[in-house]
Design an enzyme around this catalytic site. Structure first.
Site, PDB file in Angstrom:
ATOM      1  N   LYS A  72       0.834  -1.207   0.000  1.00  0.00           N
ATOM      2  CA  LYS A  72       0.000   0.000   0.000  1.00  0.00           C
ATOM      3  C   LYS A  72       0.869   1.258   0.000  1.00  0.00           C
ATOM      4  O   LYS A  72       0.529   2.245  -0.652  1.00  0.00           O
ATOM      5  CB  LYS A  72      -0.963  -0.039   1.186  1.00  0.00           C
ATOM      6  CG  LYS A  72      -2.021  -1.130   0.986  1.00  0.00           C
ATOM      7  CD  LYS A  72      -3.114  -1.051   2.006  1.00  0.00           C
ATOM      8  CE  LYS A  72      -4.266  -2.000   1.667  1.00  0.00           C
ATOM      9  NZ  LYS A  72      -3.887  -3.434   1.732  1.00  0.00           N
ATOM     10  N   ARG A 181     -12.598 -25.914  20.504  1.00  0.00           N
ATOM     11  CA  ARG A 181     -11.742 -26.300  21.639  1.00  0.00           C
ATOM     12  C   ARG A 181     -11.505 -25.120  22.585  1.00  0.00           C
ATOM     13  O   ARG A 181     -11.289 -25.311  23.773  1.00  0.00           O
ATOM     14  CB  ARG A 181     -10.401 -26.863  21.138  1.00  0.00           C
ATOM     15  CG  ARG A 181      -9.541 -27.431  22.274  1.00  0.00           C
ATOM     16  CD  ARG A 181      -8.360 -28.262  21.778  1.00  0.00           C
ATOM     17  NE  ARG A 181      -7.622 -28.841  22.883  1.00  0.00           N
ATOM     18  CZ  ARG A 181      -6.345 -28.568  23.173  1.00  0.00           C
ATOM     19  NH1 ARG A 181      -5.660 -27.713  22.417  1.00  0.00           N
ATOM     20  NH2 ARG A 181      -5.756 -29.133  24.203  1.00  0.00           N
ATOM     21  N   ASP A 264     -12.865 -28.767   8.221  1.00  0.00           N
ATOM     22  CA  ASP A 264     -11.437 -28.914   7.918  1.00  0.00           C
ATOM     23  C   ASP A 264     -10.888 -30.111   8.669  1.00  0.00           C
ATOM     24  O   ASP A 264     -11.201 -30.299   9.842  1.00  0.00           O
ATOM     25  CB  ASP A 264     -10.646 -27.674   8.393  1.00  0.00           C
ATOM     26  CG  ASP A 264     -10.939 -26.439   7.570  1.00  0.00           C
ATOM     27  OD1 ASP A 264     -11.374 -26.588   6.412  1.00  0.00           O
ATOM     28  OD2 ASP A 264     -10.721 -25.326   8.089  1.00  0.00           O
ATOM     29  N   ASN A 287      -1.523 -17.628  18.174  1.00  0.00           N
ATOM     30  CA  ASN A 287      -0.458 -18.350  17.464  1.00  0.00           C
ATOM     31  C   ASN A 287       0.663 -17.414  17.031  1.00  0.00           C
ATOM     32  O   ASN A 287       1.838 -17.737  17.174  1.00  0.00           O
ATOM     33  CB  ASN A 287      -1.019 -19.068  16.229  1.00  0.00           C
ATOM     34  CG  ASN A 287      -1.867 -20.266  16.611  1.00  0.00           C
ATOM     35  OD1 ASN A 287      -1.913 -20.657  17.775  1.00  0.00           O
ATOM     36  ND2 ASN A 287      -2.551 -20.834  15.638  1.00  0.00           N
TER      37      ASN A 287
HETATM   38  N1  DCP Z   1      -4.922 -20.545  12.128  1.00  0.00           N
HETATM   39  C1  DCP Z   1      -3.841 -19.687  12.212  1.00  0.00           C
HETATM   40  N2  DCP Z   1      -3.668 -18.718  11.274  1.00  0.00           N
HETATM   41  C2  DCP Z   1      -4.543 -18.584  10.263  1.00  0.00           C
HETATM   42  C3  DCP Z   1      -5.640 -19.441  10.155  1.00  0.00           C
HETATM   43  C4  DCP Z   1      -5.797 -20.431  11.115  1.00  0.00           C
HETATM   44  O1  DCP Z   1      -3.047 -19.806  13.141  1.00  0.00           O
HETATM   45  N3  DCP Z   1      -4.358 -17.622   9.352  1.00  0.00           N
HETATM   46  C5  DCP Z   1      -5.109 -21.560  13.164  1.00  0.00           C
HETATM   47  C6  DCP Z   1      -5.678 -20.927  14.405  1.00  0.00           C
HETATM   48  C7  DCP Z   1      -7.125 -21.244  14.322  1.00  0.00           C
HETATM   49  C8  DCP Z   1      -7.116 -22.610  13.650  1.00  0.00           C
HETATM   50  O2  DCP Z   1      -6.023 -22.559  12.745  1.00  0.00           O
HETATM   51  O3  DCP Z   1      -7.721 -21.291  15.597  1.00  0.00           O
HETATM   52  C9  DCP Z   1      -8.399 -22.932  12.935  1.00  0.00           C
HETATM   53  O4  DCP Z   1      -8.675 -21.940  11.978  1.00  0.00           O
HETATM   54  P1  DCP Z   1     -10.144 -21.394  11.742  1.00  0.00           P
HETATM   55  O5  DCP Z   1     -10.065 -20.465  10.581  1.00  0.00           O
HETATM   56  O6  DCP Z   1     -11.083 -22.517  11.635  1.00  0.00           O
HETATM   57  O7  DCP Z   1     -10.440 -20.462  13.016  1.00  0.00           O
HETATM   58  P2  DCP Z   1     -11.128 -20.787  14.417  1.00  0.00           P
HETATM   59  O8  DCP Z   1     -11.524 -22.208  14.507  1.00  0.00           O
HETATM   60  O9  DCP Z   1     -10.214 -20.264  15.461  1.00  0.00           O
HETATM   61  O10 DCP Z   1     -12.418 -19.857  14.443  1.00  0.00           O
HETATM   62  P3  DCP Z   1     -13.775 -20.049  13.588  1.00  0.00           P
HETATM   63  O11 DCP Z   1     -14.896 -20.218  14.554  1.00  0.00           O
HETATM   64  O12 DCP Z   1     -13.898 -18.761  12.824  1.00  0.00           O
HETATM   65  O13 DCP Z   1     -13.586 -21.229  12.706  1.00  0.00           O
HETATM   66 MN    MN Z   2     -10.981 -24.087  10.056  1.00  0.00          MN
END
Ligand code: DCP
Ligand code: MN
Ligand code: MG
Length: 349
Positions: A72, A181, A264, A287
């Protein structure tokens, strides 16, 4: 105050900062805290520069400037405008952008391209744009896929998968990770971790996974496969859609309709279960902070485990793959990083 204004005006990056500040204000208005912080940090960095930052590469080398913001910055310097900001400040266009961004398989670049081509509705895109197979599913099931899945339905979906898995290989273990979880009341998707005692690589689980997918597809539980791995990925992931069948006493009232849900799978050998559990439990921001912490301590955390950092030579070329410190045990990884254990429900950032 006047002095500060003066200093800002003299800053060679004043115009860039002004435009980035408008982006930060926009993300603040829409409660996107992560991006707001990202822009604010980049602005602070830019304010400290004595020379004008003109290219993506120059910008990307600065602290707190990621690839997206770096691009950007180059756009602002070369065109004196920022398309993303123009959408943001044009409410109808921004609504369209948000509409498109909620399609599975659509990112910023694609959404902006469609808007530039004059598309404004899902119908426009469905009829006129060239779609990937994932995007086609994303549009056909748009409303289903953006609806959150209640926790008890996540459990019911997990139970269907478990039952099929146990018939194929009773020694395979399944865990639902992700937001489930972490204790969420509702989830965007269901994230299933697949593992088995004695496995040492994802290849050891591949055949099981093929059979499981085959079975669940013939049961009409899995209804679509989505692009499951990025180029260069190791085939440890499977992305798709599923529907909960009508279950007596659970959802067999007259209102039943098959709602498409995102699912997934992550194939994880026992040796990497600790790293995978941390990764797949998230959240993504937690993370990132764990990975940052690891790198500050000369280590590297990824979804396979914790490594002593890879040795790098000139031009940061990898001399050796890092040595594995811990992969199996989630708690040990926290320990080796020197951070206090956090229960999954404490990992919201
Ligand atoms: N993850 C990550 N970085 C990303 C995508 C995912 O570290 N760019 C990791 C952390 C997430 C997990 O993978 O908790 C699962 O991804 P999801 O996109 O399914 O996200 P969540 O399960 O946390 O939330 P949601 O309820 O939106 O699925
Ligand atoms: Mn997911
Ligand atoms: Mg999830």
């Amino acid at each position: 105050q006047a002095g500060e204004k003066d200093a800002n005006a003299k800053n060679p990056n004043a115009r860039t900062i002004e435009v980035l500040q408008s982006m930060a204000n926009y993300y603040d208005r829409v409660n996107d805290h992560w991006r707001t912080m990202g822009y604010r940090k980049a602005i602070t960095t830019l304010k400290r520069q004595e020379a004008k930052i003109c290219t993506e590469e120059e910008a990307f080398r600065l602290p707190h400037v990621g690839r997206r913001i770096a691009q950007k910055i180059e756009e602002i310097v070369t065109t004196d405008r920022l398309r993303r900001l123009e959408y943001a400040e044009d409410e109808p266009a921004d609504a369209t952008l948000q509409l498109f961004l909620q399609i599975y398989g659509v990112g910023n670049k694609q959404a902006e391209q469609w808007i530039a081509q004059g598309h404004r509705t899902l119908d426009d895109v469905a009829q006129k744009a060239k779609l990937t197979p994932s995007q086609t599913v994303g549009i056909e099931h748009y409303d289903d896929l953006k609806t959150r899945i209640p926790r008890r339905e996540v459990e019911a979906l997990g139970a269907v998968v478990r039952k099929a898995a146990a018939r194929i290989d009773p020694e395979v273990e399944l865990m639902v990770g992700g937001s489930y979880r972490r204790g969420a009341d509702s989830c965007h998707d269901i994230d299933v971790i697949v593992t088995k005692r004695g496995t040492e690589s994802t290849a050891d689980l591949r055949q099981f996974m093929d059979e499981l997918v085959g079975q669940l597809e013939s049961d009409k539980f899995l209804v679509a496969r989505l692009a499951s791995s990025r180029p260069g990925s190791d085939g440890s992931k499977w992305h798709g859609c599923c529907v909960l069948p009508r279950i007596k006493g659970f959802n067999d009232d007259d209102g039943y309709r098959a709602t498409w849900r995102r699912i997934d799978f992550l194939l994880v050998p026992e040796t990497e279960m600790g790293g995978a559990l941390i990764y797949f439990t998230g959240n993504d921001i937690f993370n990132r902070s764990m990975r940052l912490l690891a790198s500050k301590k000369g280590m590297r955390l990824n979804q396979r485990g914790l490594y002593r950092d890879a040795l790098r030579g000139p031009q940061r070329v990898k001399v050796s793959e890092g040595e594995l410190v811990e992969g199996r045990d989630e708690r040990r990884i926290f320990e080796m990083l020197g951070v206090k254990w956090r229960e999954p429900h404490e990992r919201w950032c």
